[in-house]
Design an enzyme around this catalytic site. Structure first.
Site, PDB file in Angstrom:
ATOM      1  N   PHE A   8       0.592  -0.950  -0.443  1.00 11.45           N
ATOM      2  CA  PHE A   8      -0.057   0.090   0.207  1.00 11.45           C
ATOM      3  C   PHE A   8       1.040   1.237   0.267  1.00 11.45           C
ATOM      4  O   PHE A   8       0.749   2.101  -0.101  1.00 11.45           O
ATOM      5  CB  PHE A   8      -1.206  -0.314   1.373  1.00 11.45           C
ATOM      6  CG  PHE A   8      -2.117   0.823   1.149  1.00 11.45           C
ATOM      7  CD1 PHE A   8      -1.977   2.031   1.694  1.00 11.45           C
ATOM      8  CD2 PHE A   8      -3.199   0.203   0.905  1.00 11.45           C
ATOM      9  CE1 PHE A   8      -3.072   2.548   0.688  1.00 11.45           C
ATOM     10  CE2 PHE A   8      -4.415   0.480   0.924  1.00 11.45           C
ATOM     11  CZ  PHE A   8      -4.281   2.024   0.586  1.00 11.45           C
ATOM     12  N   PHE A   9       1.725   1.298   0.800  1.00 15.94           N
ATOM     13  CA  PHE A   9       3.018   2.517   0.996  1.00 15.94           C
ATOM     14  C   PHE A   9       3.534   2.823  -0.288  1.00 15.94           C
ATOM     15  O   PHE A   9       3.917   3.975  -1.003  1.00 15.94           O
ATOM     16  CB  PHE A   9       4.158   1.878   2.207  1.00 15.94           C
ATOM     17  CG  PHE A   9       3.296   2.422   3.378  1.00 15.94           C
ATOM     18  CD1 PHE A   9       2.906   3.660   3.405  1.00 15.94           C
ATOM     19  CD2 PHE A   9       3.897   1.836   4.205  1.00 15.94           C
ATOM     20  CE1 PHE A   9       2.343   4.495   5.021  1.00 15.94           C
ATOM     21  CE2 PHE A   9       2.641   1.813   5.794  1.00 15.94           C
ATOM     22  CZ  PHE A   9       2.361   3.631   5.769  1.00 15.94           C
TER      23      PHE A   9
ATOM     24  N   PHE B 109      -7.394   6.942   2.974  1.00 13.58           N
ATOM     25  CA  PHE B 109      -6.297   5.936   4.041  1.00 13.58           C
ATOM     26  C   PHE B 109      -7.535   4.752   4.287  1.00 13.58           C
ATOM     27  O   PHE B 109      -6.663   4.003   5.798  1.00 13.58           O
ATOM     28  CB  PHE B 109      -6.967   6.869   5.298  1.00 13.58           C
ATOM     29  CG  PHE B 109      -6.087   7.133   6.333  1.00 13.58           C
ATOM     30  CD1 PHE B 109      -4.877   7.087   6.533  1.00 13.58           C
ATOM     31  CD2 PHE B 109      -6.481   6.186   7.538  1.00 13.58           C
ATOM     32  CE1 PHE B 109      -3.708   7.349   7.678  1.00 13.58           C
ATOM     33  CE2 PHE B 109      -5.414   5.453   8.437  1.00 13.58           C
ATOM     34  CZ  PHE B 109      -3.917   6.179   8.416  1.00 13.58           C
TER      35      PHE B 109
ATOM     36  N   ARG C 258      10.187   7.374   6.744  1.00 17.18           N
ATOM     37  CA  ARG C 258       8.931   8.347   5.511  1.00 17.18           C
ATOM     38  C   ARG C 258       8.439   9.956   6.038  1.00 17.18           C
ATOM     39  O   ARG C 258       8.595  10.272   4.896  1.00 17.18           O
ATOM     40  CB  ARG C 258       8.289   7.385   6.445  1.00 17.18           C
ATOM     41  CG  ARG C 258       6.552   8.057   4.582  1.00 17.18           C
ATOM     42  CD  ARG C 258       5.922   7.072   4.642  1.00 17.18           C
ATOM     43  NE  ARG C 258       4.972   6.909   3.810  1.00 17.18           N
ATOM     44  CZ  ARG C 258       4.534   6.538   3.032  1.00 17.18           C
ATOM     45  NH1 ARG C 258       5.981   5.711   2.020  1.00 17.18           N
ATOM     46  NH2 ARG C 258       4.006   6.891   1.269  1.00 17.18           N
TER      47      ARG C 258
END
Length: 361
Positions: free
Chosen positions: A95-96, A198, A338
């Site tokens: 997902f990231f 999200f 990140r």
């Protein structure tokens, strides 16, 4: 304030939280936990990223552990069977990477590449086994995670998860179009969109295979359960906005609660930070109330029957992990590379991303 990171070495190191981002209630009332499978989880997800070609080998070597993606999930789904924990961690890492691909496609104006990926992900979600050998590594890796996640509970759970993720893909498309056209969503538009980008209901769905129990609709849709789930996710999304505001301003991103408040409500940067923080703290306080309501629901479900007892135990487990999400999200934002834009050579370009679209140079 400090926590002890278990992310990249066996020796704990102190992690400082900037005062503007410090939440003493999280540090005091939401003890941090970590799934005992975590060390193996980190190793296997790192290997999976390499095998699926989601990140170049040099970037995996240099950045994967420091990004703390496995830490985030291992601090959330406590009690999950190891194979469930692994599937969730790999999906989260995917997902990231997908989020980063989306961002790079926007930045480089790759509209056709994004449109192609969007349709391929929709197709892979519905028939993942048909896409395990897809030429785009992002699609093939996604299919791999879906085959695994779909194996734990029933077809009905799979259909629910797919329905929720189809909506997430379309929300990412709306964000792509907003950013491409320079459109900053209003606060209300943003809050609605954020619940999808999200993936609030995806992470909530995954509480069930972690508990080894598929909750009946009357429990999932119970106002107390749904409110607690929503509050845990809203906290995470808005705290992410608070922490990523410098990164997103540097990257010319429009999708952040603080940016919507500045653009549409006329707040200064400082005022928007105060307002986002207020909303974050409100989520915590409201969750503490909702938590009691869910515990009462669990007591009611335990009606003396075997089925009632199982449902009660599962609800309690899911609620406990909603609570874990607060501390896991909080510490992740201060440990993960990140968000450490001050350490990047170019504040608008994360050093761990691949700027190329699939098949393009």
């Amino acid at each position: 304030m400090h926590a002890f990171s278990q992310s990249t070495s066996s020796t704990p190191t102190a992690v400082a939280v900037p005062p503007a981002l410090s939440l003493p209630v999280i540090e005091a009332a939401f003890p941090r936990q970590l799934h005992p499978y975590w060390p193996r989880l980190q190793e296997k997800t790192r290997t999976w990223l390499l095998e699926k070609r989601l990140m170049p080998a040099d970037k995996v070597e240099e950045y994967a552990d420091g990004l703390c993606y496995t830490d985030l999930m291992a601090g959330y789904y406590i009690g999950a069977p190891d194979e469930v924990m692994q599937a969730i961690a790999d999906y989260s890492a995917w997902f990231f990477v997908w989020d980063d691909r989306h961002d790079r496609d926007v930045i480089h104006g790759r509209t056709d590449a994004w449109r192609r990926l969007r349709f391929q992900l929709h197709a892979a979600l519905d028939s993942p086994r048909d896409h395990l050998r897809h030429r785009d590594p992002l699609v093939a890796a996604f299919a791999d995670t879906m085959v695994r996640l779909y194996s734990f509970l029933s077809k009905k759970w799979n259909e629910r998860f797919a329905l929720h993720f189809h909506a997430v893909i379309e929300a990412y498309d709306r964000e792509f179009r907003n950013r491409s056209s320079g459109t900053v969503p209003t606060v209300e538009e943003y809050l609605e969109l954020r619940r999808l980008t999200f993936a609030h209901w995806i992470w909530t769905d995954l509480l069930e295979p972690s508990a080894g129990y598929e909750l009946p609709a009357m429990v999932r849709n119970h106002p107390a359960y749904r409110r607690a789930a929503l509050l845990s996710q809203e906290f995470a999304a808005w705290y992410n906005d608070l922490c990523s505001l410098p990164k997103e301003i540097a990257g010319d991103e429009f999708h952040n609660l603080g940016i919507s408040l500045i653009h549409h409500e006329g707040l200064t940067l400082e005022e928007s930070v105060v307002e986002v923080r207020r909303r974050v703290e409100e989520c915590i306080n409201e969750f503490l109330v909702a938590e009691l309501d869910v515990l009462r629901l669990a007591d009611i479900l335990a009606d003396g029957t075997v089925r009632g007892k199982a449902a009660s135990v599962a609800v309690t487990a899911c609620l406990g992990n909603m609570r874990n999400w607060f501390s896991s999200v909080y510490w992740f934002h201060h440990e993960s590379g990140r968000y450490m834009v001050d350490n990047w050579d170019d504040r608008a370009t994360p050093p761990y991303v691949n700027n190329e679209a699939a098949g393009e140079k």
